[in-house]
Design an enzyme around this catalytic site. Sequence first.
Site, PDB file in Angstrom:
ATOM      1  N   CYS A   2       0.903  -1.226   0.069  1.00  0.00           N
ATOM      2  CA  CYS A   2       0.045   0.027  -0.095  1.00  0.00           C
ATOM      3  C   CYS A   2       0.801   1.341   0.053  1.00  0.00           C
ATOM      4  CB  CYS A   2      -1.021   0.228   1.239  1.00  0.00           C
ATOM      5  SG  CYS A   2      -2.180  -1.165   1.411  1.00  0.00           S
ATOM      6  N   GLY A  28       0.696  -0.957  -4.488  1.00  0.00           N
ATOM      7  CA  GLY A  28      -0.276  -1.543  -4.512  1.00  0.00           C
ATOM      8  C   GLY A  28      -0.858  -1.237  -5.699  1.00  0.00           C
ATOM      9  N   ASN A 102      -1.190   2.318   5.812  1.00  0.00           N
ATOM     10  CA  ASN A 102      -0.281   1.282   5.234  1.00  0.00           C
ATOM     11  C   ASN A 102       0.208   0.596   6.246  1.00  0.00           C
ATOM     12  OD1 ASN A 102       3.015   1.560   3.967  1.00  0.00           O
ATOM     13  ND2 ASN A 102       1.636  -0.209   3.702  1.00  0.00           N
ATOM     14  N   GLY A 103      -0.083  -0.773   6.037  1.00  0.00           N
ATOM     15  CA  GLY A 103       0.561  -1.609   7.190  1.00  0.00           C
ATOM     16  C   GLY A 103      -0.359  -2.731   7.549  1.00  0.00           C
ATOM     17  N   TYR A 260      12.710  -4.901  -1.736  1.00  0.00           N
ATOM     18  CA  TYR A 260      11.869  -5.248  -2.752  1.00  0.00           C
ATOM     19  C   TYR A 260      10.658  -4.167  -3.138  1.00  0.00           C
ATOM     20  CZ  TYR A 260       7.613  -6.922  -5.617  1.00  0.00           C
ATOM     21  OH  TYR A 260       6.521  -6.965  -6.191  1.00  0.00           O
ATOM     22  N   SER A 306      13.379  -5.319 -10.234  1.00  0.00           N
ATOM     23  CA  SER A 306      13.976  -4.904  -8.842  1.00  0.00           C
ATOM     24  C   SER A 306      15.404  -5.279  -8.602  1.00  0.00           C
ATOM     25  CB  SER A 306      12.855  -5.254  -7.548  1.00  0.00           C
ATOM     26  OG  SER A 306      11.845  -4.645  -7.900  1.00  0.00           O
ATOM     27  N   ASP A 368      18.456 -12.173  -8.711  1.00  0.00           N
ATOM     28  CA  ASP A 368      17.063 -11.688  -8.241  1.00  0.00           C
ATOM     29  C   ASP A 368      17.008 -10.834  -6.874  1.00  0.00           C
ATOM     30  OD1 ASP A 368      14.516 -10.535  -8.675  1.00  0.00           O
ATOM     31  OD2 ASP A 368      13.529 -12.536  -9.105  1.00  0.00           O
ATOM     32  N   ASP A 369      16.169  -9.944  -6.475  1.00  0.00           N
ATOM     33  CA  ASP A 369      16.277  -9.518  -5.194  1.00  0.00           C
ATOM     34  C   ASP A 369      15.930 -10.421  -4.241  1.00  0.00           C
ATOM     35  OD1 ASP A 369      13.701  -8.249  -6.828  1.00  0.00           O
ATOM     36  OD2 ASP A 369      13.264  -8.815  -4.817  1.00  0.00           O
TER      37      ASP A 369
HETATM   38  O1  LIG Z   1       9.481 -15.789  -5.560  1.00  0.00           O
HETATM   39  P1  LIG Z   1       8.547 -14.995  -6.139  1.00  0.00           P
HETATM   40  O2  LIG Z   1       7.150 -15.489  -5.042  1.00  0.00           O
HETATM   41  O3  LIG Z   1       8.238 -15.160  -7.520  1.00  0.00           O
HETATM   42  O4  LIG Z   1       8.753 -13.536  -5.496  1.00  0.00           O
HETATM   43  C1  LIG Z   1      10.006 -12.968  -5.758  1.00  0.00           C
HETATM   44  C2  LIG Z   1       9.752 -12.291  -7.155  1.00  0.00           C
HETATM   45  O5  LIG Z   1       8.574 -11.250  -7.087  1.00  0.00           O
HETATM   46  C3  LIG Z   1       9.014  -9.843  -7.328  1.00  0.00           C
HETATM   47  O6  LIG Z   1       9.161  -9.390  -8.603  1.00  0.00           O
HETATM   48  P2  LIG Z   1       7.728  -8.704  -9.118  1.00  0.00           P
HETATM   49  O7  LIG Z   1       7.634  -9.224 -10.508  1.00  0.00           O
HETATM   50  O8  LIG Z   1       6.680  -8.679  -8.183  1.00  0.00           O
HETATM   51  O9  LIG Z   1       8.232  -6.989  -9.317  1.00  0.00           O
HETATM   52  P3  LIG Z   1       9.539  -6.340 -10.134  1.00  0.00           P
HETATM   53  O10 LIG Z   1       9.182  -6.152 -11.553  1.00  0.00           O
HETATM   54  O11 LIG Z   1       9.639  -5.115  -9.479  1.00  0.00           O
HETATM   55  O12 LIG Z   1      10.761  -7.090  -9.872  1.00  0.00           O
HETATM   56  C4  LIG Z   1      10.713  -9.773  -7.019  1.00  0.00           C
HETATM   57  O13 LIG Z   1      11.566  -8.984  -7.516  1.00  0.00           O
HETATM   58  C5  LIG Z   1      11.015 -11.327  -7.191  1.00  0.00           C
HETATM   59  O14 LIG Z   1      11.225 -11.328  -8.616  1.00  0.00           O
HETATM   60  N1  LIG Z   2      -0.365  -3.612   2.601  1.00  0.00           N
HETATM   61  C1  LIG Z   2      -1.116  -2.739   3.231  1.00  0.00           C
HETATM   62  O1  LIG Z   2      -0.461  -1.952   3.796  1.00  0.00           O
HETATM   63  C2  LIG Z   2      -2.499  -3.265   3.534  1.00  0.00           C
HETATM   64  C3  LIG Z   2      -3.452  -2.205   4.277  1.00  0.00           C
HETATM   65  C4  LIG Z   2      -4.451  -2.980   5.020  1.00  0.00           C
HETATM   66  N2  LIG Z   2      -4.138  -3.820   5.854  1.00  0.00           N
HETATM   67  C5  LIG Z   2      -5.346  -3.537   3.907  1.00  0.00           C
HETATM   68  O2  LIG Z   2      -5.465  -4.864   3.837  1.00  0.00           O
HETATM   69  O3  LIG Z   2      -5.957  -3.012   3.144  1.00  0.00           O
HETATM   70 MG   LIG Z   3      11.209  -9.381  -9.612  1.00  0.00          MG
END
Ligand SMILES: O=P(O)(O)OC[C@H]1O[C@H](OP(=O)(O)OP(=O)(O)O)[C@H](O)[C@@H]1O
Ligand SMILES: NC(=O)CC[C@H](N)C(=O)O
Ligand SMILES: [Mg+2]
Length: 502
Positions: A2, A28, A102-103, A260, A306, A368-369
């Site tokens: 969020c 989000g 957020n949270g 991330y 990322s 990857d991150d």
């Molecule tokens: O192991 P997983 O469950 O797949 O999660 C990890 C992956 O998800 C995220 O990427 P994402 O596509 O959400 O966003 P990005 O384009 O910012 O990397 C993160 O950067 C990893 O690549």
């Molecule tokens: N990731 C969040 O910050 C979520 C906010 C709130 N807990 C919701 O579910 O809407």
């Molecule tokens: Mg990614």
Amino acid sequence: MCGIVGVAGCSPVNQLIYDSLLLLQHRGQDAAGIATSFDNFFNMYKAHGLVRDVFRTRNMRSLPGFSGLGQVRYPTAGSSDSVEEAQPFYVNAPFGITFVHNGNLTNWRELREELFKIDRRHINTNSDSEVLLNVFAHELQLAANGVSLDENAVFGAVEAVHRRAKGAYAVIAQIAHYGMVAFRDPHGIRPLCLGSQETDEGVEWMLASESVALAGCGFNFVRDVEPGEAIWIDLDGKLASRQCAPAGTLFTPCVFEYVYFARPDSLMNGVSVYDARLNMGEYLADNVARSLRLGDIDVVMPIPDSSRPAAMQLAARLNLNYREGFIKNRYVGRTFIMPGQAVRKKSVRQKLNAIDMEFRGKNVLLVDDSIVRGTTSREIVDMARAAGAHKVFFASAAPPVRFPNVYGIDMPTQSELIAYGREPEEVAREIGADGLVYQSLADLEQSIRDLNPALTGFESSCFNGQYITGDIDAAYLDRLSRTRGEAKAEKAARAAAGDDDA
Ligand SMILES: O=P(O)(O)OC[C@H]1O[C@H](OP(=O)(O)OP(=O)(O)O)[C@H](O)[C@@H]1O
Ligand SMILES: NC(=O)CC[C@H](N)C(=O)O
Ligand SMILES: [Mg+2]
């Protein structure tokens, strides 16, 4: 995760809030909403979807006023289906309050009971944010003595929220006829920062989850909101602040923001997220050098988006070639924060495509991150091999994710985490890699602390299972998994079976 934003301005703020939500879209993707204050009325519009799809011209026209707030939602409580759970939330008493959060609260069930039985307040959704709003509203009612409101009453209400609420919360609220308040939980788990700009009409204030929203809207970054601190901006634009948390509470920002969630061009808790990711690459490089034979690696490749800074820095430190072998379709969103495994899996393939020439006959090190459920890494290793790679090694700039998150990342079930109960070699086999290197938690935290030594602790529970609020035990995690985890699994199964409503 969020993203939240609030603007106390000197001219109409609807476009400004829209623009800042676009800059926070990566936090989000499920729903978006804006509430403005005009002529003693709140105007609000919220719906499912990305910012650009939610707001039409007619919706923007219905949001007049010189102050307002907005949110982009990534649900961690309730469900992604319910538009009532999209934010902002509104209560009419005391004074009238709109609210974004957020949270994630960890004691929202207990608070909901208390609100009903003792405070006589009804909560109409399964959102923890609605609970938090009602706790704040109730405490504001008491602090203001039901009659008028001053900054002492607002700060008193925030102090009471800190006493009652547990978990992660960065909040911005508008109080009708009075002004705007923003506060951050005592541990500072979720980020929030303050910016300002001078205009001919006076100074305007913006509060946002990330500094990128301020910069992109022409505001100057003033500072982070301190953990536990509340900021009050009255209708004349006068700002006051107070530390509302008990002394001695540990500051532990979420480590995953740096891995991330946050945009690399944000400054968070005095740390450039981009620089933190470069550092992660440096530390990871040393670990790769210890774990793999560097002569075996022809080329280093990031998994967009990322991991780019970490991968680039890792390659530079190891003196290895850096190439972009996967190209990202810019029109597909982030896959990790999508609801449901089926849609996430399909989206990885839609989002990333391999350039065969970059892989043919080569030994590649993919960086990857993080590896969370393994959705991305499984598909990517497969694609690298299909593109002709000889050997495929994998490195993760974060340690193995082994524990559920309860503070605003939607990972309620341990068994969905690919590293749960598995050694790195087993994870490597699961994702089909010839070798896998993880960052250590100490190195990850150090890569951030190097940039701000004042950050002595972090909220790193998904890596080490230590929950800073002290109220999380096996029974809590079990219930979380049974309730939220199963509901999500059911929904995913319906989606996989082609049920459009899932
Ligand atoms: O192991 P997983 O469950 O797949 O999660 C990890 C992956 O998800 C995220 O990427 P994402 O596509 O959400 O966003 P990005 O384009 O910012 O990397 C993160 O950067 C990893 O690549
Ligand atoms: N990731 C969040 O910050 C979520 C906010 C709130 N807990 C919701 O579910 O809407
Ligand atoms: Mg990614």
